[in-house]
Design an enzyme around this catalytic site. Sequence first.
Site, PDB file in Angstrom:
ATOM      1  N   GLU A 232       0.854  -1.206   0.047  1.00 48.61           N
ATOM      2  CA  GLU A 232       0.088   0.052   0.010  1.00 48.61           C
ATOM      3  C   GLU A 232       1.045   1.359  -0.100  1.00 48.61           C
ATOM      4  O   GLU A 232       1.669   1.522   0.894  1.00 48.61           O
ATOM      5  CB  GLU A 232      -0.909  -0.123   1.411  1.00 48.61           C
ATOM      6  N   CYS A 266      -1.834   8.832   3.747  1.00 52.00           N
ATOM      7  CA  CYS A 266      -1.939   8.562   2.387  1.00 52.00           C
ATOM      8  C   CYS A 266      -3.150   8.860   1.898  1.00 52.00           C
ATOM      9  O   CYS A 266      -3.148   8.878   0.546  1.00 52.00           O
ATOM     10  CB  CYS A 266      -1.773   6.913   2.248  1.00 52.00           C
TER      11      CYS A 266
END
Length: 467
Positions: A232, A266
């Site tokens: 990720e 993020c």
Amino acid sequence: MTTTAPPVRSHDPAAPDTQVAEAPAVAPADVRRAAERARIAQRAWLDAGAGARCTALDAAADRIAAAAGDLADLIVREVGKPIAEARGEVARAVAILRHNAQQAYDPVGTVHEPAAGPGLLLTRRRPHGVAGLITPWNFPLAIPLWKAAPALATGNAVLLKPAPQALGCALRLAELLAEVLPADVFTVLPGEAATGAAVVETADVVSFTGSTAVGQEVVRAATARGIPVQAELGGCNAALVLPDADVRTTAGQLIAAAFGYAGQKCTATGRIIVVGDPEPLRAALTTAARALTVGDPRDAATVCGPVIGEAARDRVRTAIDAATGAGARVLATSETPDGPGWYTAPTILERVPAGHPILREEVFGPVAVLQTAADLTEALELARDVPHGLVTSVHTRDLDAALTVVDRIDTGLVKVNAPTTGVDFHMPFGGTKASSHGPREQGRAAADFYTSVRTVSLLPADPTGTP
Ligand code: NAD
């Protein structure tokens, strides 16, 4: 232990002269030894059964809940997360463990009829063995746990290589879990890139969260070994604001998503794309930005604290200067506190020239860019025009328009009338394009990732025999 590398140290981003934690970096040879111990411990952990794993993970949740206040303070001190968000992260860590404790009892396969004759066909999921987890600093409890909890629940042992900046949180987590897990089932391995690379070289399955550049290296190394890997990575996330949006509510959500925890998520909003007349949103954003509390992360009112370190602060300022140097204008900015912390002013830029890197690259700091679009089609084109594909938000009362965005956007997550930030730990999480590699994390998807399927044909010993 063989330790030749310098020790790993973490510092308080609000008071950089204060060291928070220190530990020797674990050398690659010691990573291999830890993996051998983990591999032995894993067999007993699996054989102990789902009930034992559920009980242990529930007990881990109890330990974290009992230490909640100290853990939240440690998160604030070590990674500069504002206290309100730090408390939320600890609560989430508890919820992740409780959810995964129950997942230990979930079905692990299916039963099928054979194509012909008596017997059964089964699928059964089995753990890979030793899960190597490599994590960033920005969610120092939640990310290690949203990887470790499903890996453990499904019967794997875990090697965790935490980010150096979040060393103290990882060591505390190791202490708490050691009280309830068998020895060597969960091992924290402090270190930098060499330690992380050694984890990738020894584990049976790898889960990485961090920057796109490092993640791509990890994926290449794991793929070369032929082991399952998920990564990720970064985001460059857009919020689409349609003409019928509730401007005040939306501006509040956008400011929180862009500047909460100094934009170091993020899922932070980096681009705000307004459709039609931008003036009402410009005004609302300016008002909301002025009301933002920037300051000491220990203060309960703070939304935007310092960034993680000097290099991060310089990177943010350089990105803003490069954009304004190319003709961008500052729509809104704030004061930062006097003092030694790594503060940089939250800033909204507008009129950034097309093609400028700040429109396409993750800054990972408190910066957002306002862009304008004539209609939804143009807004979608702008939103998609980045290498990343993590999350998009759309703000509107028009259900058809929201569904168009849900259909046509290319990100792994879509939020309608909600900020880009915020993750549901029981739902699949991940992105597309340069934001992710491999299967999703969290929820049922995590249990699948940490296991592989065995297909079993079960036939009677004597098919002609009568019962
Ligand atoms: P980073 O990539 O610098 O480091 C991540 C981890 O990788 C650290 O533990 C680091 O020590 C380790 N590492 C570094 N080099 C390595 C190598 N060669 N081999 C193995 N491990 C290595 O990232 P960071 O600065 O800690 O975190 C910020 C980044 O993480 C941002 O880009 C952010 O978008 C991303 N992030 C993504 C998600 C997501 O779920 N998509 C969540 C949080 C953060």
